[in-house]
Design a protein around this motif. Structure first.
Motif, PDB file in Angstrom:
ATOM      1  N   ASP A  34     -22.587 -20.742 -23.296  1.00 55.84           N
ATOM      2  CA  ASP A  34     -21.256 -20.691 -23.899  1.00 55.84           C
ATOM      3  C   ASP A  34     -20.367 -21.818 -23.367  1.00 55.84           C
ATOM      4  O   ASP A  34     -20.706 -22.511 -22.404  1.00 55.84           O
ATOM      5  CB  ASP A  34     -20.597 -19.329 -23.652  1.00 55.84           C
ATOM      6  CG  ASP A  34     -20.303 -19.072 -22.186  1.00 55.84           C
ATOM      7  OD1 ASP A  34     -19.401 -19.743 -21.630  1.00 55.84           O
ATOM      8  OD2 ASP A  34     -20.964 -18.202 -21.574  1.00 55.84           O
ATOM      9  N   THR A  35     -19.231 -21.989 -24.012  1.00 57.42           N
ATOM     10  CA  THR A  35     -18.311 -23.072 -23.655  1.00 57.42           C
ATOM     11  C   THR A  35     -17.103 -22.592 -22.857  1.00 57.42           C
ATOM     12  O   THR A  35     -16.155 -23.358 -22.654  1.00 57.42           O
ATOM     13  CB  THR A  35     -17.814 -23.780 -24.925  1.00 57.42           C
ATOM     14  OG1 THR A  35     -17.113 -22.829 -25.747  1.00 57.42           O
ATOM     15  CG2 THR A  35     -18.978 -24.368 -25.714  1.00 57.42           C
ATOM     16  N   THR A  36     -17.146 -21.358 -22.401  1.00 56.23           N
ATOM     17  CA  THR A  36     -16.032 -20.825 -21.618  1.00 56.23           C
ATOM     18  C   THR A  36     -15.777 -21.692 -20.390  1.00 56.23           C
ATOM     19  O   THR A  36     -16.704 -22.021 -19.645  1.00 56.23           O
ATOM     20  CB  THR A  36     -16.332 -19.374 -21.163  1.00 56.23           C
ATOM     21  OG1 THR A  36     -16.609 -18.578 -22.309  1.00 56.23           O
ATOM     22  CG2 THR A  36     -15.158 -18.788 -20.411  1.00 56.23           C
ATOM     23  N   ASP A  37     -14.522 -22.088 -20.205  1.00 56.01           N
ATOM     24  CA  ASP A  37     -14.085 -22.915 -19.070  1.00 56.01           C
ATOM     25  C   ASP A  37     -14.677 -24.315 -19.088  1.00 56.01           C
ATOM     26  O   ASP A  37     -14.699 -25.006 -18.058  1.00 56.01           O
ATOM     27  CB  ASP A  37     -14.412 -22.238 -17.721  1.00 56.01           C
ATOM     28  CG  ASP A  37     -13.682 -20.912 -17.545  1.00 56.01           C
ATOM     29  OD1 ASP A  37     -12.541 -20.796 -18.012  1.00 56.01           O
ATOM     30  OD2 ASP A  37     -14.273 -19.993 -16.952  1.00 56.01           O
ATOM     31  N   LEU A  38     -15.151 -24.743 -20.252  1.00 54.63           N
ATOM     32  CA  LEU A  38     -15.698 -26.094 -20.377  1.00 54.63           C
ATOM     33  C   LEU A  38     -14.919 -26.901 -21.409  1.00 54.63           C
ATOM     34  O   LEU A  38     -14.345 -26.338 -22.345  1.00 54.63           O
ATOM     35  CB  LEU A  38     -17.168 -26.051 -20.816  1.00 54.63           C
ATOM     36  CG  LEU A  38     -18.177 -25.332 -19.926  1.00 54.63           C
ATOM     37  CD1 LEU A  38     -19.567 -25.440 -20.540  1.00 54.63           C
ATOM     38  CD2 LEU A  38     -18.176 -25.887 -18.512  1.00 54.63           C
ATOM     39  N   THR A  39     -14.938 -28.206 -21.235  1.00 52.85           N
ATOM     40  CA  THR A  39     -14.514 -29.141 -22.272  1.00 52.85           C
ATOM     41  C   THR A  39     -15.779 -29.765 -22.830  1.00 52.85           C
ATOM     42  O   THR A  39     -16.555 -30.374 -22.082  1.00 52.85           O
ATOM     43  CB  THR A  39     -13.603 -30.233 -21.697  1.00 52.85           C
ATOM     44  OG1 THR A  39     -12.395 -29.639 -21.232  1.00 52.85           O
ATOM     45  CG2 THR A  39     -13.268 -31.275 -22.754  1.00 52.85           C
ATOM     46  N   VAL A  40     -16.028 -29.588 -24.125  1.00 55.75           N
ATOM     47  CA  VAL A  40     -17.263 -30.073 -24.717  1.00 55.75           C
ATOM     48  C   VAL A  40     -16.973 -30.774 -26.042  1.00 55.75           C
ATOM     49  O   VAL A  40     -15.926 -30.561 -26.661  1.00 55.75           O
ATOM     50  CB  VAL A  40     -18.267 -28.921 -24.966  1.00 55.75           C
ATOM     51  CG1 VAL A  40     -18.570 -28.167 -23.682  1.00 55.75           C
ATOM     52  CG2 VAL A  40     -17.735 -27.965 -26.024  1.00 55.75           C
ATOM     53  N   GLY A  41     -17.915 -31.591 -26.490  1.00 57.31           N
ATOM     54  CA  GLY A  41     -17.790 -32.208 -27.795  1.00 57.31           C
ATOM     55  C   GLY A  41     -18.288 -33.637 -27.818  1.00 57.31           C
ATOM     56  O   GLY A  41     -18.733 -34.185 -26.808  1.00 57.31           O
ATOM     57  N   VAL A  42     -18.191 -34.255 -28.992  1.00 55.20           N
ATOM     58  CA  VAL A  42     -18.653 -35.620 -29.198  1.00 55.20           C
ATOM     59  C   VAL A  42     -17.572 -36.605 -28.775  1.00 55.20           C
ATOM     60  O   VAL A  42     -16.393 -36.436 -29.114  1.00 55.20           O
ATOM     61  CB  VAL A  42     -19.031 -35.853 -30.673  1.00 55.20           C
ATOM     62  CG1 VAL A  42     -19.457 -37.304 -30.903  1.00 55.20           C
ATOM     63  CG2 VAL A  42     -20.158 -34.904 -31.085  1.00 55.20           C
ATOM     64  N   VAL A  43     -17.982 -37.620 -28.038  1.00 55.58           N
ATOM     65  CA  VAL A  43     -17.085 -38.706 -27.634  1.00 55.58           C
ATOM     66  C   VAL A  43     -17.712 -40.011 -28.088  1.00 55.58           C
ATOM     67  O   VAL A  43     -18.909 -40.078 -28.397  1.00 55.58           O
ATOM     68  CB  VAL A  43     -16.853 -38.713 -26.104  1.00 55.58           C
ATOM     69  CG1 VAL A  43     -16.167 -37.431 -25.651  1.00 55.58           C
ATOM     70  CG2 VAL A  43     -18.170 -38.897 -25.347  1.00 55.58           C
ATOM     71  N   ASN A  44     -16.906 -41.070 -28.133  1.00 59.19           N
ATOM     72  CA  ASN A  44     -17.392 -42.382 -28.552  1.00 59.19           C
ATOM     73  C   ASN A  44     -17.473 -43.312 -27.346  1.00 59.19           C
ATOM     74  O   ASN A  44     -16.489 -43.479 -26.620  1.00 59.19           O
ATOM     75  CB  ASN A  44     -16.471 -42.984 -29.606  1.00 59.19           C
ATOM     76  CG  ASN A  44     -16.443 -42.156 -30.878  1.00 59.19           C
ATOM     77  OD1 ASN A  44     -17.401 -41.450 -31.194  1.00 59.19           O
ATOM     78  ND2 ASN A  44     -15.345 -42.225 -31.611  1.00 59.19           N
TER      79      ASN A  44
END
Length: 284
Positions: A34-44
């Protein structure tokens, strides 16, 4: 080198949230972090000829702070930066790391949307090692400048195609502290795009590598693993500090929990060894 136009980049940058088509069917054992307490995603990530996409995961507490995070480069398997590789990034982030998986195939196509492994190999054959090394360097620079990465705590891990890259990058980057290579090829034919292979760069390693291999891996003959062990034993530090573990009865891809190659006991042991390896060598 193929120029990344804006159109090409927009096509390549849509890292799928799912699993690669060629990896279907997906096992019910697939782990979902899970993404709880995380910063996630696509970056360039800015690179020499444009930008490439990457999947990033990090503790949310570090965002907008001066906190520096130990950084792990996560290098994709042949299927690209799909759901499994992204989940590995989240697993590291849960442990307090900044984990980044750059799309190494961005200039050449999207393997996640191909249903045939032969089609994917057509993409892989176009990717030069020198470009991979430069893109990883660019990812490290971005991590330090834009995402709380600690320049003194840098590690790398990779799976299958990415496992081979781990060995090569350890010979390339003098600032690397440690690496974990999961069933990466150790030998191969030289070509303009792949001039050297791991067994040939042992004496040039800048950091100790933990190699995790399977006894029943049909893609990586055990004799090549034995040759790597011999080369390690005959080398000076840091190469002499490398370790290779071979799991009995384990096939290629034994850590890939979404495939039928998954071996839970070997995968869990390897994951714990990877964590310990990074900490023992100053990453985390």
């Amino acid at each position: 080198m193929k120029k990344i136009t804006r159109r090409n980049f927009m096509i390549a940058s849509g890292l799928t949230a799912g699993f690669a088509l060629a990896a279907q069917p997906i096992s019910a054992q697939a782990i979902a972090t899970d993404t709880t307490d995380l910063t996630v995603g696509v970056v360039n990530i800015p690179v020499v000829d444009g930008e490439i996409p990457a999947y990033r995961a990090m503790p949310a507490a570090a965002e907008n702070s001066a906190m520096q995070l130990p950084t792990i480069l996560v290098v994709q398997e042949i299927f690209g930066v799909h759901a499994y590789i992204q989940d590995v990034c989240r697993r590291f982030a849960k442990l307090g790391y900044l984990a980044i998986a750059p799309d190494m195939y961005a200039r050449y196509g999207d393997p996640t949307q191909l249903s045939s492994i032969d089609e994917i190999r057509q993409i892989v054959r176009q990717v030069p090692d020198a470009e991979v090394m430069a893109d990883l360097d660019a990812t490290v620079a971005w991590a330090i400048e834009s995402s709380n990465g600690d320049p003194d705590q840098l590690g790398i891990t990779g799976f299958c195609w990415g496992g081979r890259v781990v060995w090569l990058y350890a010979a390339h980057n003098p600032n690397l502290k440690a690496g974990v290579a999961w069933y990466g090829r150790l030998v191969g034919e030289s070509s303009p795009r792949t001039p050297t292979h791991p067994l040939e760069v042992v004496t040039e390693l800048n950091a100790p590598i933990l190699g995790l291999y399977g006894e029943n891996d049909r893609l990586i003959p055990l004799e090549t693993v034995a040759k790597m062990r011999e080369a390690i034993a005959e080398s000076a530090e840091p190469a002499s500090q490398c370790q290779i573990i071979v799991y009995p009865d384990a096939p290629h891809g034994f850590h890939a929990d979404y495939r039928d190659s998954y071996q839970p006991v070997a995968a869990r042991d390897g994951w714990q060894r990877a964590q310990d390896w990074f900490k023992q060598n100053g990453v985390g």
